[in-house]
Structure formats: structure tokens, C-alpha cells
Enzyme design. Sequence first.
Site, PDB file in Angstrom:
ATOM      1  N   HIS A 107      21.333 -71.998 -71.013  1.00 45.91           N
ATOM      2  CA  HIS A 107      22.784 -71.284 -70.629  1.00 45.91           C
ATOM      3  C   HIS A 107      23.431 -72.248 -69.963  1.00 45.91           C
ATOM      4  O   HIS A 107      23.155 -72.683 -68.647  1.00 45.91           O
ATOM      5  CB  HIS A 107      22.439 -69.927 -69.845  1.00 45.91           C
ATOM      6  CG  HIS A 107      21.662 -68.938 -70.749  1.00 45.91           C
ATOM      7  ND1 HIS A 107      21.524 -67.808 -70.238  1.00 45.91           N
ATOM      8  CD2 HIS A 107      21.153 -69.020 -71.854  1.00 45.91           C
ATOM      9  CE1 HIS A 107      20.588 -67.173 -71.029  1.00 45.91           C
ATOM     10  NE2 HIS A 107      20.541 -68.039 -72.022  1.00 45.91           N
ATOM     11  N   ASP A 120      22.525 -68.859 -78.208  1.00 46.05           N
ATOM     12  CA  ASP A 120      23.506 -70.011 -77.766  1.00 46.05           C
ATOM     13  C   ASP A 120      24.959 -69.625 -78.116  1.00 46.05           C
ATOM     14  O   ASP A 120      25.784 -70.394 -78.369  1.00 46.05           O
ATOM     15  CB  ASP A 120      23.413 -71.078 -78.696  1.00 46.05           C
ATOM     16  CG  ASP A 120      21.865 -71.664 -78.292  1.00 46.05           C
ATOM     17  OD1 ASP A 120      21.648 -71.751 -77.423  1.00 46.05           O
ATOM     18  OD2 ASP A 120      21.297 -72.147 -79.167  1.00 46.05           O
ATOM     19  N   LYS A 156      26.531 -67.215 -73.600  1.00 51.05           N
ATOM     20  CA  LYS A 156      26.201 -66.094 -72.847  1.00 51.05           C
ATOM     21  C   LYS A 156      26.472 -66.516 -71.289  1.00 51.05           C
ATOM     22  O   LYS A 156      26.741 -65.809 -70.427  1.00 51.05           O
ATOM     23  CB  LYS A 156      24.692 -65.592 -73.067  1.00 51.05           C
ATOM     24  CG  LYS A 156      24.399 -64.816 -74.332  1.00 51.05           C
ATOM     25  CD  LYS A 156      22.988 -64.413 -74.497  1.00 51.05           C
ATOM     26  CE  LYS A 156      22.137 -65.928 -74.691  1.00 51.05           C
ATOM     27  NZ  LYS A 156      22.315 -66.911 -75.880  1.00 51.05           N
TER      28      LYS A 156
END
Length: 430
Positions: free
Chosen positions: A41, A13, A16
Amino acid sequence: MPLNIIIGAQWGDEGKGRIVDLLSKQANIVARYNGGDNAGHTVNVAQQTFKLHLLPSGMIHPHTIGVIGNGVVINPVVLLSEMESLRAAGIFVNPKRLLISYAAHLITPAHLALDQAIENAKGKGKLGTTLRGIGPAYTDKVARSGLRLSDMLNVDTFAPKMVHHIETTNARLTKLYGAEPLDAYAVANEFVEYARKIVPYIQDVSLLLTDAINSGHSVLAEGAQGTLLDLNHGTYPFVTSSHPTAPGALVGLGLGVNCVDRVYGVVKAFQTRVGSGPFPTELDGDVALQLRGTGENPWDEYGTTTGRPRRVGWLDMVLLRYAHRINGLTELAITKLDVLSGIPTLKICTAYRSDKNTYTNLPFGITDLASFTPVYEEMPGWEENLWQARSWDDLPHQAQAYIRRIEDLSNVKVNLVSVGPERDQVIQLG
Ligand code: GDP
Ligand code: IMO
Ligand code: MG
């Protein structure tokens, strides 16, 4: 011949997804190489928020091709529904734009049931998994009894394989864990339907990527989870079951070591963790509240996949130096610097202390962190809101000093600084 790898340098977390989105502008192919839909994501583009669990975040750019490598474990229900939601958002998803390795493994309802049963049986000692069947799917892979996407290519043999898989797992579910058995034939029928939809996407990803790299195309490898959750190098046993680190990209895509160009370590400006396990710089109280947020803002520290509040703490440079060693980082991307605004004094953990000894590297890796207490260095914070900053000079000098200190302590250059969740809220230094 560039392969650029983006990895999480902490416990996942780190942001990315938003960094992959940024770097995808220059990439031809974006490839997921590890994990499964335990990943979440987030990418914010204008008014749209994408939360991707399996498909590469770079697919939001229309010019890219998405790849899912052999190192990934795939729940077909999630895969198909994520394809649909991207299509609904106007993004093309078809076999020309998405290629999935024949050697990726399947996550089945039996794996989901086992994940839950194993966590229940552990009680207080549970890992706090995402309950997405990740551990059991990789366990079957390592035990050489898993189902791969290539099994879907032959429907006649796939159905009996599924029945066998569910029946053998039922024995474990009922006898070891007292859980309900699954209907093997119903699951097999369901999976035959999924196979019909997924087969057109199945490819030899290793061959395709190698050819692409050799002909000068640029490939971005998108890591899921983070270095400290790596099966080998993380805070074992409080880890995931895959290889989120940079070498995992080569193993998880079927690429040779000679094609790597840059390795970006994505680092949140503080530390977070979701699930159980050691966390030496963990905070509670007012500062923790400020770092985590209350959940009102979409970027507050609540899990993208599970919605669980994330544990928060000060940036830990002992662990970042370790991440550099394991991954061979060429540069850092710092995210969420904006969240530190308004904290009068910031702390950075520069070393650990145990008994009378001080450590900047840990004697036996990071498995057992319980006996260490962090040694902190204090730095003045800043009041200014950073959301409008777009260049180095726009940052208050205290924020500049914080970034420089991260570079000094990690021995890695910072190339990107993200100051908000939106695509353009970033400062490029390189
Ligand atoms: P990932 O799993 O590493 O891709 O990260 P997640 O998407 O799970 O969590 C990162 C969260 O932080 C998401 O809500 C992002 O939109 C948000 N985010 C990313 N970069 C920044 C940033 O620089 N500032 C702020 N405020 N939020 C950010
Ligand atoms: P992204 O890609 C943060 C954590 C879980 C748990 C441990 C094992 O969004 O950074 P698993 O379900 O993988 O068996 O759970 O790993 N975990 C993550 N934490 N971000 C993730 O992914 C994670 N994926 C798994 O919370 O502690
Ligand atoms: Mg996430």
C-alpha cells in the site's frame, strides 16, 4: 459507533493505501484485517513515499493507533523490518501505538519455501502468487495446524512447536516437491528471538476494538487485496487465500455486524491485475502502454510488492456491480482518474456477451470468465491534465460524465476522486 471499512473493489492495487491515509485524518484506530505482506500500500506525503506491507497505512498520521487483526498472517521478519523503517522515517511504533491480535497466524520460512515449490510444480498453470507464503500459511490455519502469535507467549513451548512445524513441512517439501529441507532448530531459534520482540504487541484486538467503538471512537478497517481476489467470491482459483471483502473485516477483527457505518469501495478508473487469471477487458498495444506507463513514474502499473508489470484494461462495470453486491458498498472512491487524460475515446464494459446472450450479471459468479466477451460503451476522453483539480468544477466535463456514468452503472455514489498520488490530490464530493 462507527466502523468504516475500506475495500478494494477490483483485483487489488486500487489505491487503498492513499484513500486510507486520507480517511485516517478522522479515525482514531486503523486496522488491517486480512492478508499479509502480499499487500503493498503506497502513501505519498510531501517528499516521502511509504510502501506498507503489513502495518496499517493510517499509522503515518501520528494521532492514530494501528491494529493488526486475527485475519492477518504475519511474517515476523517483515513485521520487524517494517517497524524499523517507519521508526527511521520518524513515526512512533511501540506497543502503545500498535496492537496485534493473539490469534493472527505466523508465516514461517517453511511457508515461503512451500509457496515457491507449489508454484514451480504448477509450471505454466501457476497462480502467479507474490511468493510471500500466504497460501501455505492460511492452509495450515484451515487445517488447524498453524502457529498463532499466542504461541509466542510461551517461549518454552514455542520452540518445540516451531521445530515440529518445520520438520513436518520438510517432509512435504522434500518428498512431494523435491525441494531442500530447512534446518528446523535454526529456524526455531530465530523465531524465539522474534517472539521476544513481538510479545509486547500481542493483545485481544476484538475486545479492544469493541470497547473503543462502544466509547465512540472511530475505527477504519483497511482491506488488503481486492474483492475479485477473495477466496470465496473472487476469480477462483486465481485468488488469494483470505477474505478482502467487507464482511472479512468483521471476521478478521472479531467485531459484530451492528457496528458498521460506511463501506468505501476503492476503484481504479480502469482495471488492473497482477498474476494469472481471467481478465475480460484486458488490453495490449498503445492504450495499454499509456495505462501501465513505462515504469519511470512511481505510480506506473508495476507491483508495489513484487515489481511485476500489472496487466491493464478498461473499467469493467459487470465486475464492479458484482463487487457492490458482495460488499454492500455505501460509496466509491475513484483513483487514478488523471491517468486517463489524453486517451481520445474511453471504453467502459457494461455487459458480457456469450453465444447470443447478453449478461449484466453473471449466471454462475465470476469463476469462469473465459467464455464471455465484453460489451463496451464508448465515451469521449479529455486532454487536460487533472493534477491541479481540487473540486468538481475543476474537472473537464468529459471526466465529470465518466464519473457520473460509473455512478449510474454501479448504482453507488462516488464520494472521492483521486487525481494524483499525493495526499492532497483529491476531490471530495460527499
Ligand atoms: P493499494 O495496494 O490499493 O494501496 O495500491 P498500490 O499502492 O499498490 O498502487 C497504487 C499506485 O497508484 C501507487 O503507486 C499510488 O501512489 C498510485 N496512486 C494512487 N492514487 C493515484 C492517483 O489518483 N493518481 C495517480 N497517478 N497515482 C495514484
Ligand atoms: P494489495 O493489498 C494485487 C495477487 C497475486 C496473485 C494472487 C495470489 O496491494 O492490493 P498470494 O501471494 O496472495 O497468494 O497471490 O493474488 N495479489 C495481489 N494483487 N494487489 C495485492 O495486494 C495482492 N496480493 C495478492 O498477484 O495473483
Ligand atoms: Mg498494492
